[in-house]
Structures are given as structure tokens and as C-alpha cells.
Design a protein around this motif. Structure first.
Motif, PDB file in Angstrom:
ATOM      1  N   ARG A 255       0.741  -1.140  -0.080  1.00 55.09           N
ATOM      2  CA  ARG A 255       0.016   0.114  -0.039  1.00 55.09           C
ATOM      3  C   ARG A 255       0.861   1.011   0.032  1.00 55.09           C
ATOM      4  NH1 ARG A 255      -3.890   1.205   4.901  1.00 55.09           N
ATOM      5  NH2 ARG A 255      -4.956   3.027   4.148  1.00 55.09           N
ATOM      6  N   VAL A 256       0.591   2.335  -0.785  1.00 56.18           N
ATOM      7  CA  VAL A 256       1.377   3.336  -0.995  1.00 56.18           C
ATOM      8  C   VAL A 256       0.371   4.642  -0.635  1.00 56.18           C
ATOM      9  CG1 VAL A 256       2.997   4.701  -2.700  1.00 56.18           C
ATOM     10  CG2 VAL A 256       3.009   2.406  -2.535  1.00 56.18           C
ATOM     11  N   LEU A 257       1.022   5.442   0.052  1.00 61.35           N
ATOM     12  CA  LEU A 257       0.300   6.676   0.535  1.00 61.35           C
ATOM     13  C   LEU A 257       1.173   8.095   0.077  1.00 61.35           C
ATOM     14  CD1 LEU A 257      -1.209   5.403   3.954  1.00 61.35           C
ATOM     15  CD2 LEU A 257      -2.517   5.783   1.750  1.00 61.35           C
ATOM     16  N   LEU A 258       0.554   8.966  -0.392  1.00 58.00           N
ATOM     17  CA  LEU A 258       1.252  10.111  -0.715  1.00 58.00           C
ATOM     18  C   LEU A 258       0.893  11.474   0.036  1.00 58.00           C
ATOM     19  CD1 LEU A 258       1.178   9.853  -4.640  1.00 58.00           C
ATOM     20  CD2 LEU A 258       3.069   8.919  -3.170  1.00 58.00           C
ATOM     21  N   GLN A 259       1.322  11.918   0.711  1.00 55.25           N
ATOM     22  CA  GLN A 259       0.864  13.118   1.590  1.00 55.25           C
ATOM     23  C   GLN A 259       1.143  14.011   0.690  1.00 55.25           C
ATOM     24  OE1 GLN A 259       0.602  12.688   6.403  1.00 55.25           O
ATOM     25  NE2 GLN A 259       2.808  13.230   5.759  1.00 55.25           N
ATOM     26  N   THR A 260       0.105  14.796   0.551  1.00 49.60           N
ATOM     27  CA  THR A 260       0.061  16.083  -0.521  1.00 49.60           C
ATOM     28  C   THR A 260      -0.887  17.439  -0.211  1.00 49.60           C
ATOM     29  OG1 THR A 260       0.039  16.876  -2.794  1.00 49.60           O
ATOM     30  CG2 THR A 260      -1.378  14.951  -2.118  1.00 49.60           C
ATOM     31  N   TYR A 261      -0.477  18.657  -0.548  1.00 45.17           N
ATOM     32  CA  TYR A 261      -1.109  19.559  -0.372  1.00 45.17           C
ATOM     33  C   TYR A 261      -1.647  20.066  -1.882  1.00 45.17           C
ATOM     34  CZ  TYR A 261      -0.122  20.599   4.240  1.00 45.17           C
ATOM     35  OH  TYR A 261       0.348  20.703   5.572  1.00 45.17           O
ATOM     36  N   MET A 262      -1.383  19.152  -2.789  1.00 47.36           N
ATOM     37  CA  MET A 262      -1.631  19.426  -4.195  1.00 47.36           C
ATOM     38  C   MET A 262      -2.357  18.204  -4.936  1.00 47.36           C
ATOM     39  SD  MET A 262       1.412  21.810  -5.667  1.00 47.36           S
ATOM     40  CE  MET A 262       2.855  20.666  -5.343  1.00 47.36           C
ATOM     41  N   ALA A 263      -3.230  17.647  -4.463  1.00 47.08           N
ATOM     42  CA  ALA A 263      -3.982  16.331  -4.856  1.00 47.08           C
ATOM     43  C   ALA A 263      -4.244  16.412  -6.386  1.00 47.08           C
ATOM     44  CB  ALA A 263      -5.100  16.005  -4.008  1.00 47.08           C
ATOM     45  N   GLN A 264      -4.372  17.736  -6.808  1.00 44.60           N
ATOM     46  CA  GLN A 264      -4.896  17.641  -8.165  1.00 44.60           C
ATOM     47  C   GLN A 264      -3.638  18.045  -9.135  1.00 44.60           C
ATOM     48  OE1 GLN A 264      -7.219  19.569  -5.785  1.00 44.60           O
ATOM     49  NE2 GLN A 264      -8.176  17.322  -6.198  1.00 44.60           N
ATOM     50  N   HIS A 265      -2.709  17.762  -8.492  1.00 46.65           N
ATOM     51  CA  HIS A 265      -1.203  18.148  -9.484  1.00 46.65           C
ATOM     52  C   HIS A 265      -1.289  16.905 -10.491  1.00 46.65           C
ATOM     53  CE1 HIS A 265       2.808  18.378 -11.190  1.00 46.65           C
ATOM     54  NE2 HIS A 265       3.005  19.777 -10.387  1.00 46.65           N
ATOM     55  N   PRO A 266      -0.954  17.105 -11.917  1.00 49.12           N
ATOM     56  CA  PRO A 266      -0.811  16.094 -12.672  1.00 49.12           C
ATOM     57  C   PRO A 266       0.086  14.737 -12.321  1.00 49.12           C
ATOM     58  CG  PRO A 266      -0.617  18.077 -13.981  1.00 49.12           C
ATOM     59  CD  PRO A 266      -0.660  18.427 -12.439  1.00 49.12           C
ATOM     60  N   VAL A 267       0.922  15.160 -11.558  1.00 48.31           N
ATOM     61  CA  VAL A 267       2.157  14.084 -11.003  1.00 48.31           C
ATOM     62  C   VAL A 267       1.236  13.054 -10.233  1.00 48.31           C
ATOM     63  CG1 VAL A 267       4.117  13.576  -9.837  1.00 48.31           C
ATOM     64  CG2 VAL A 267       4.194  15.047 -11.552  1.00 48.31           C
ATOM     65  N   ILE A 268       0.704  13.798  -9.221  1.00 54.48           N
ATOM     66  CA  ILE A 268      -0.041  13.051  -7.895  1.00 54.48           C
ATOM     67  C   ILE A 268      -1.229  12.270  -8.512  1.00 54.48           C
ATOM     68  CG2 ILE A 268      -1.127  13.098  -5.900  1.00 54.48           C
ATOM     69  CD1 ILE A 268       1.725  14.134  -5.761  1.00 54.48           C
ATOM     70  N   GLU A 269      -2.085  13.045  -9.505  1.00 50.85           N
ATOM     71  CA  GLU A 269      -2.993  12.232 -10.180  1.00 50.85           C
ATOM     72  C   GLU A 269      -2.785  11.119 -10.967  1.00 50.85           C
ATOM     73  OE1 GLU A 269      -5.558  15.293 -12.147  1.00 50.85           O
ATOM     74  OE2 GLU A 269      -6.963  15.260 -10.531  1.00 50.85           O
ATOM     75  N   ALA A 270      -1.729  11.237 -11.652  1.00 54.05           N
ATOM     76  CA  ALA A 270      -1.120  10.343 -12.741  1.00 54.05           C
ATOM     77  C   ALA A 270      -0.728   8.815 -11.635  1.00 54.05           C
ATOM     78  CB  ALA A 270      -0.148  10.626 -13.473  1.00 54.05           C
ATOM     79  N   LEU A 271      -0.033   9.190 -10.564  1.00 56.30           N
ATOM     80  CA  LEU A 271       0.399   8.181  -9.693  1.00 56.30           C
ATOM     81  C   LEU A 271      -0.860   7.502  -8.802  1.00 56.30           C
ATOM     82  CD1 LEU A 271       3.567  10.062  -7.855  1.00 56.30           C
ATOM     83  CD2 LEU A 271       3.562   7.697  -9.282  1.00 56.30           C
ATOM     84  N   THR A 272      -1.769   8.268  -8.603  1.00 58.80           N
ATOM     85  CA  THR A 272      -2.908   7.484  -7.942  1.00 58.80           C
ATOM     86  C   THR A 272      -3.947   6.717  -8.952  1.00 58.80           C
ATOM     87  OG1 THR A 272      -4.257   9.700  -7.846  1.00 58.80           O
ATOM     88  CG2 THR A 272      -3.209   8.955  -5.824  1.00 58.80           C
ATOM     89  N   ALA A 273      -3.680   7.424  -9.965  1.00 64.38           N
ATOM     90  CA  ALA A 273      -4.664   6.739 -10.978  1.00 64.38           C
ATOM     91  C   ALA A 273      -3.915   5.563 -11.775  1.00 64.38           C
ATOM     92  CB  ALA A 273      -5.091   7.500 -11.915  1.00 64.38           C
ATOM     93  N   GLY A 274      -2.598   5.281 -11.449  1.00 68.32           N
ATOM     94  CA  GLY A 274      -2.025   4.140 -12.072  1.00 68.32           C
ATOM     95  C   GLY A 274      -1.687   4.466 -13.717  1.00 68.32           C
ATOM     96  N   ASP A 275      -1.586   5.821 -14.111  1.00 66.04           N
ATOM     97  CA  ASP A 275      -1.597   6.201 -15.455  1.00 66.04           C
ATOM     98  C   ASP A 275      -0.475   6.874 -15.915  1.00 66.04           C
ATOM     99  OD1 ASP A 275      -2.555   6.659 -18.071  1.00 66.04           O
ATOM    100  OD2 ASP A 275      -4.451   7.507 -17.555  1.00 66.04           O
ATOM    101  N   ARG A 276       0.477   6.102 -16.276  1.00 64.21           N
ATOM    102  CA  ARG A 276       1.800   6.821 -16.494  1.00 64.21           C
ATOM    103  C   ARG A 276       1.466   7.480 -17.952  1.00 64.21           C
ATOM    104  NH1 ARG A 276       7.201   6.993 -16.226  1.00 64.21           N
ATOM    105  NH2 ARG A 276       8.505   6.338 -18.087  1.00 64.21           N
ATOM    106  N   GLU A 277       0.821   6.726 -18.854  1.00 60.97           N
ATOM    107  CA  GLU A 277       0.672   7.424 -20.226  1.00 60.97           C
ATOM    108  C   GLU A 277      -0.103   8.417 -20.211  1.00 60.97           C
ATOM    109  OE1 GLU A 277       1.986   5.473 -22.629  1.00 60.97           O
ATOM    110  OE2 GLU A 277       2.393   3.853 -21.199  1.00 60.97           O
ATOM    111  N   LYS A 278      -0.857   8.918 -19.349  1.00 67.47           N
ATOM    112  CA  LYS A 278      -1.535  10.333 -19.252  1.00 67.47           C
ATOM    113  C   LYS A 278      -0.570  11.242 -18.803  1.00 67.47           C
ATOM    114  CE  LYS A 278      -5.427  12.099 -16.803  1.00 67.47           C
ATOM    115  NZ  LYS A 278      -6.327  11.807 -15.766  1.00 67.47           N
ATOM    116  N   PHE A 279       0.128  10.891 -17.890  1.00 67.70           N
ATOM    117  CA  PHE A 279       1.091  11.948 -17.351  1.00 67.70           C
ATOM    118  C   PHE A 279       2.046  12.292 -18.610  1.00 67.70           C
ATOM    119  CE2 PHE A 279       5.508  12.427 -15.678  1.00 67.70           C
ATOM    120  CZ  PHE A 279       5.283  13.824 -15.369  1.00 67.70           C
TER     121      PHE A 279
END
Ligand SMILES: [Zn+2]
Ligand SMILES: [Zn+2]
Length: 388
Positions: A255-279
Motif C-alpha cells: 500500500r502506498v500513501l502520498l501526503q500532498t497539498y496538491m492532490a490535483q497536480h498531474p503528477v499526483i493524479e497520474a500516480l494515484t490513477a496508475g496512469d503513466r501514459e496520461k502523465f
């Protein structure tokens, strides 16, 4: 690469997180790509979730949010291990005077001194300058007015010891893991479950896999995203992706948790969505729009010297003789990131060019035309990996 080309030798580049340059080369047919679909030992990819610190902030003066504390508690209860990743050595990245606001800075660099509490010293991570912790503020002479701001791994370890007094913890940073032998000992300690919580910098990000390590948390996933660096987003993505790969590599899912103040940042979104292609697609579009590598060429010229006036004169001379046409544009001179580094003043010019331009030749001609004050040096960095 050049050697392989000259000798007509096949070459394989191997990475779980290839750079955008390499991916574009593969897409354009210069490289051929081969995908390894299954993960090491067939383990499943860990689930990556963001902890939005705007919604669930940590208590004042602490860095672990309530959801992360809960996750650590669960992990310890299951007799498993947790890795808290914070890419900051030392105790605190900044020491500030409460009375006058003075920030303790390196005398030789545009950088703050980092407190290393275990060593009882302040250190510059750029030039190696080090000094004992001062008793008084250099600026207003107040006593006991200096306070540590922000966390490094040492400070995080302090909080972990308070919150989880039963847990056995270890810090993994280059300050204490400085030799292959120390690294091997650390690996053994984790593998044989002599530690429960590892608090580590990027030295722990790569390669290892520990069967009982089922929780990986990036304490500050935003670190590295703010730098005005061309590859900041991509590098942060790669680093967090590698760190995430430490979780649950054997039979146990991680399990991986990312503490962030920028949950909408493309990097954070791509990581949580498991979507490297989109990033990568978004990053590619942004770079193409600005003619940045790998779609255009970029050259950084750093002019440096100990005499600030001479450095400015040299930088202005270069600016005046800069090639500027429809293929090449030169920006600057401007203060370089770290306008003062190891006692040298630094100015920067950036040359941006279309992909087909021979930038090496263009820079050579340009430098040959410019006149130089003595004792001023110029450093040329083609398609710089980092701006520092
Ligand atoms: Zn320094
Ligand atoms: Zn002060």
C-alpha cells in the motif's frame, strides 16, 4: 550510446521509468522498445492513494497526518514494516530567528544551512560548509531565538519515536549509510525484521525489495514539484514511482500513501490513477508547445567567478553577442539558480533552438566572438538534466 553507434554495437537501455527523451526516441523509431509486463516475482502493483493534507492536516508542529498514523498503526499491528520516505537529510532544512526573521544562510552559497542535530552542526548541502549550531542570532544577537523550520529525516524520526514508542526505527540517509558495508547491514536489518519503521531519503528508493514491507508513505510528495526545473515533474514522478515499488514486492500486497497539498497536480493524479501514459502525454504536450527537449534543444551557459562585477560584465558581453534568429533564441543573462555557489557568483543565459540546429557549433561560434574578462569561467550544458 555514441560508442555503441561508432562500433555498430547493439545497446539495451533498461528502466522501469525511462525518461521522456527515451520514450520519444522509441516512438519516432530511433529505438525499438520491449516491454516487461509482469512485475518482479509476479507480485501485484501496490495501490497508490493520496492523503489530501488540506482535508486531513497533521497536528501543528508534526508531519504525519491522522490517516497516515492509522495506516502505520495497522501495519505494525500486522507485524509488518513501513517505509516513510522524506527526501531531506538532517533535522530541519531552515533555521530561523524568531525575533528578527533572519534565516541562517551559507556564507558561500545562495542556500540555507541545514541543521544536523545528531552531529550538532549546521551544514551546507551544496558546498560542504559546516559550522556549530550558533548560540546567538548573527543578525540581531538575540539568545535562544533560533528555531528549526520544516522536517528532515532526523526530525521525522523524533515524531515517530513519540507516536510509536514501541516501534524499532532506523534512519536511512547518506549521513549514516555512507558505505556499501553500511548499506548491506541496513538491508539485513530490514530483511530479518530487526526494524519496524524505516525513515529514508532517496538512497532507499531503488532496487531493494523487502518481503514484510507493506506500507510506503511519501511524507512530502510535493517536495520537488515546486522547483522551476524543466524536469521537476518528471523526476518527482520517477522518484515516487520507484519508492512506491518498494511496497509489497513478494506475496503480500503493498500500500502506498502520498501526503500532498496538491492532490490535483498531474503528477499526483497520474500516480494515484496508475496512469503513466496520461502523465507522459501531458508532459509531452507542454514541452512540445514550448520547444523544450526532446522537441527542441536547450543549452544553459553558466558564467561564474569570484568577482561579481567581472561576472556581470562577462554575462552582459555574452548577451550582446548572442545569436538570435528564427531558429535560435537566447534568454538572459539572469542570476542562475544559486546565484552564489561555493563562493562563486553565477549568471545564466539560456539558448533555445529548433531540434535540427547544431547547437554545439552555434555555441562555439558565439563564445569565439565574445570578449572575456579574466578569471571568469563559462560552463556549457547542452540539454541540461537539471538547471543547478
Ligand atoms: Zn554552501
Ligand atoms: Zn535575530
Amino acid at each position: 550510446m555514441v560508442r555503441a553507434q561508432l562500433g555498430n554495437i547493439p545497446i539495451a537501455l533498461v528502466s522501469a521509468t525511462p525518461s521522456l527523451e527515451t520514450i520519444v526516441n522509441a516512438e519516432q523509431g530511433r529505438y525499438e522498445s520491449v516491454h516487461l509486463v509482469t512485475r518482479h516475482a509476479g507480485a501485484v502493483l501496490p495501490e497508490i492513494d493520496a492523503i489530501d493534507l488540506l482535508k486531513t492536516p497533521p497536528d501543528r508542529g508534526s508531519w504525519l497526518s491522522p490517516p497516515l498514523r492509522d495506516a502505520i498503526t495497522e501495519t505494525l499491528a500486522a507485524s509488518e514494516q513501513a517505509l516513510l520516505f522524506l527526501n531531506r537529510r538532517g533535522y530541519a532544512p531552515l533555521t530561523l530567528c524568531r525575533r528578527c526573521g533572519y534565516r541562517v544562510q551559507c556564507p558561500r552559497c545562495t542556500a540555507w544551512l541545514v541543521e544536523h542535530r545528531l552531529a550538532e552542526r549546521l551544514q551546507c548541502h551544496h558546498c560542504g560548509y559546516s559550522a556549530p549550531l550558533p548560540e546567538r542570532c548573527h543578525s540581531c544577537n538575540a539568545e535562544e531565538s533560533l528555531v528549526a523550520c520544516g522536517p528532515g529525516v532526523e526530525r521525522l524520526a523524533e515524531e515517530v519515536a513519540m507516536a510509536f514508542p514501541q516501534a524499532r526505527t532506523i534512519i536511512a540517509a547518506s549521513d549514516n549509510i555512507y558505505s556499501p558495508r553500511a548499506a548491506a547491514e541496513l538491508v539485513t536489518q530490514i530483511e530479518t525484521h530487526q526494524v519496524d519503521i524505516v525513515i529514508g531519503t532517496q538512497i532507499i528508493a531503488k532496487g531493494y525489495h523487502f518481503p514484510l514491507l507493506t506500507l510506503v508513505a511519501a511524507v512530502d510528495a510535493d517536495l520537488g514539484l515546486q522547483g522551476g526545473d524543466l524536469r521537476a515533474a518528471e523526476r518527482t514522478y520517477q522518484l515516487l514511482y520507484q519508492v512506491a515499488g518498494r511496497a509489497g514486492r513478494e506475496e503480500k500486497p503493498g500500500r502506498v500513501l502520498l501526503q500532498t497539498y496538491m492532490a490535483q497536480h498531474p503528477v499526483i493524479e497520474a500516480l494515484t490513477a496508475g496512469d503513466r501514459e496520461k502523465f507522459l502525454a501531458a508532459e509531452k504536450d507542454a514541452r512540445r508547445a514550448m520547444d523544450m527537449p526532446p522537441f527542441g534543444r536547450l543549452v544553459a551557459l553558466i558564467i561564474s567567478g569570484t568577482d561579481e562585477a567581472a561576472v556581470d560584465e562577462g554575462a552582459r558581453n555574452l548577451g550582446r553577442t548572442a545569436p538570435n534568429n528564427e531558429m535560435i533564441r537566447v534568454l538572459g543573462p539572469a542570476p542562475a539558480p544559486f546565484a552564489l555557489l561555493r563562493g562563486r557568483h553565477r549568471r545564466r543565459l539560456l539558448l533555445k533552438a529548433k531540434r535540427e540546429v547544431n547547437v554545439q557549433a552555434a555555441v562555439r561560434d558565439w563564445l569565439a566572438r565574445a570578449r572575456w574578462p579574466t578569471k571568469v569561467r563559462v560552463q556549457v550544458d547542452v540539454d541540461p538534466y537539471s538547471f543547478f
